[in-house]
Design a protein around this motif. Structure first.
Motif, PDB file in Angstrom:
ATOM      1  N   HIS A   1       6.535  -0.743  -4.983  1.00  0.00           N
ATOM      2  CA  HIS A   1       5.443  -1.194  -4.003  1.00  0.00           C
ATOM      3  C   HIS A   1       5.346  -0.378  -2.890  1.00  0.00           C
ATOM      4  O   HIS A   1       5.844   0.853  -2.896  1.00  0.00           O
ATOM      5  CB  HIS A   1       6.006  -2.587  -3.480  1.00  0.00           C
ATOM      6  N   PHE A   2       4.333  -0.731  -2.237  1.00  0.00           N
ATOM      7  CA  PHE A   2       3.702   0.257  -1.101  1.00  0.00           C
ATOM      8  C   PHE A   2       4.785   0.496  -0.019  1.00  0.00           C
ATOM      9  O   PHE A   2       4.633   1.344   0.845  1.00  0.00           O
ATOM     10  CB  PHE A   2       2.531  -0.368  -0.265  1.00  0.00           C
ATOM     11  N   GLY A   3       5.830  -0.351   0.106  1.00  0.00           N
ATOM     12  CA  GLY A   3       6.922  -0.169   1.080  1.00  0.00           C
ATOM     13  C   GLY A   3       7.593   1.243   0.617  1.00  0.00           C
ATOM     14  O   GLY A   3       8.638   1.754   1.526  1.00  0.00           O
TER      15      GLY A   3
ATOM     16  N   TYR B   1      -8.108   8.332   8.075  1.00  0.00           N
ATOM     17  CA  TYR B   1      -7.269   7.130   8.261  1.00  0.00           C
ATOM     18  C   TYR B   1      -5.865   7.130   7.586  1.00  0.00           C
ATOM     19  O   TYR B   1      -5.950   7.481   6.428  1.00  0.00           O
ATOM     20  CB  TYR B   1      -7.905   5.771   7.939  1.00  0.00           C
ATOM     21  N   SER B   2      -4.889   7.377   8.171  1.00  0.00           N
ATOM     22  CA  SER B   2      -3.437   7.626   7.756  1.00  0.00           C
ATOM     23  C   SER B   2      -2.476   6.172   8.241  1.00  0.00           C
ATOM     24  O   SER B   2      -2.648   5.715   9.095  1.00  0.00           O
ATOM     25  CB  SER B   2      -2.863   8.897   8.495  1.00  0.00           C
ATOM     26  N   LEU B   3      -1.583   6.179   7.183  1.00  0.00           N
ATOM     27  CA  LEU B   3      -0.776   5.374   7.270  1.00  0.00           C
ATOM     28  C   LEU B   3       0.580   5.209   6.485  1.00  0.00           C
ATOM     29  O   LEU B   3       0.208   5.745   5.699  1.00  0.00           O
ATOM     30  CB  LEU B   3      -1.294   3.889   7.098  1.00  0.00           C
ATOM     31  N   SER B   4       1.646   4.945   7.046  1.00  0.00           N
ATOM     32  CA  SER B   4       2.972   5.145   6.312  1.00  0.00           C
ATOM     33  C   SER B   4       3.516   3.708   6.220  1.00  0.00           C
ATOM     34  O   SER B   4       2.983   2.586   6.494  1.00  0.00           O
ATOM     35  CB  SER B   4       3.706   5.975   7.122  1.00  0.00           C
ATOM     36  N   SER B   5       4.478   3.842   5.237  1.00  0.00           N
ATOM     37  CA  SER B   5       5.429   2.472   4.935  1.00  0.00           C
ATOM     38  C   SER B   5       5.628   1.700   6.056  1.00  0.00           C
ATOM     39  O   SER B   5       6.013   2.388   7.310  1.00  0.00           O
ATOM     40  CB  SER B   5       6.453   2.951   4.258  1.00  0.00           C
ATOM     41  N   GLU B   6       5.650   0.299   6.250  1.00  0.00           N
ATOM     42  CA  GLU B   6       5.836  -0.561   6.999  1.00  0.00           C
ATOM     43  C   GLU B   6       6.503  -1.586   6.374  1.00  0.00           C
ATOM     44  O   GLU B   6       6.308  -1.892   5.389  1.00  0.00           O
ATOM     45  CB  GLU B   6       4.718  -0.787   8.165  1.00  0.00           C
ATOM     46  N   PRO B   7       7.432  -2.465   7.124  1.00  0.00           N
ATOM     47  CA  PRO B   7       8.040  -3.806   6.363  1.00  0.00           C
ATOM     48  C   PRO B   7       7.099  -4.615   5.733  1.00  0.00           C
ATOM     49  O   PRO B   7       7.253  -5.124   4.641  1.00  0.00           O
ATOM     50  CB  PRO B   7       8.676  -4.462   7.583  1.00  0.00           C
TER      51      PRO B   7
END
Length: 197
Positions: free
Chosen positions: A127-129, A149-155
């Motif tokens: 999953h994306f987590g 646009y950057s994003l990293s794992s979050e709950p």
């Protein structure tokens, strides 16, 4: 210098400042450790990018023609082209690229949603987590990076197997790029189905 976007933020893709005859949407990601500390190697963690070509009602007109992904690499007029599937995500820079020829894109298309899904996510318990450093960036025909646009794992990404990461859309005669970052529990087919009439 490229603009770093936050979720929900959009910018105008200015024709006077950038060469939009060929806009490259580069998507990238790295795999991360799961909550249990088991490392999912890049070799068996396959993310697939796609583009949904939507009409003025934000819906797909034709499933077979308007969904661009590893199984259907280009639109019939070649104004949207997927450069192929990266099975590992290894290496620096873009893992996959989708080319948008905005200056010749048919008028019937008003919005192009860019997404990434995890191949066989449920079978592989991924999953994306478990994904870090995901990004989408817009690069003009001269190679100039316009926005990222950057994003990293979050709950909130735990259990989510598809990500609508960004969109390019027409508004008032201009093209804009918007950061989405919408993580979904639905698989690729269900997401595509949600954009059907």
């Amino acid at each position: 210098m490229a603009i770093n976007l936050t979720k929900g933020q959009s910018i105008i893709l200015s024709k006077s400042e950038y060469d939009l005859s060929r806009l490259t949407m580069g998507l990238g990601w790295d795999t991360a450790k799961s909550k249990k500390g088991i490392f999912s190697t890049a070799a068996n963690f396959d993310l697939d990018s796609y583009a949904l070509l939507l009409g003025d009602n934000s819906k797909l007109k034709n499933y077979k023609e308007d969904v661009i992904y590893y199984g259907h690499l280009e639109s019939s007029d070649k104004t949207v082209v997927h450069l192929g599937d990266n099975l590992t995500g290894e290496g620096e820079g873009d893992d996959e690229q989708i080319i948008l020829k905005l200056s010749s894109l048919p008028a019937q298309y008003h919005r192009i949603v860019l997404g990434v899904n995890i191949y066989q996510a449920k079978d592989r318990k991924q999953h994306f987590g478990m994904v870090d450093n995901a990004f989408v960036r817009a690069v003009d025909a001269t190679g100039k990076e316009i926005a990222r646009y950057s994003l990293s794992s979050e709950p909130s990404f735990d259990g989510k197997i598809t990500m609508l990461i960004g969109e390019v859309y027409r508004e008032g005669g201009e093209w804009k790029f918007k950061a989405l970052g919408d993580a979904l529990a639905d698989d690729f087919n269900a997401v595509v189905g949600s954009f059907m009439r």
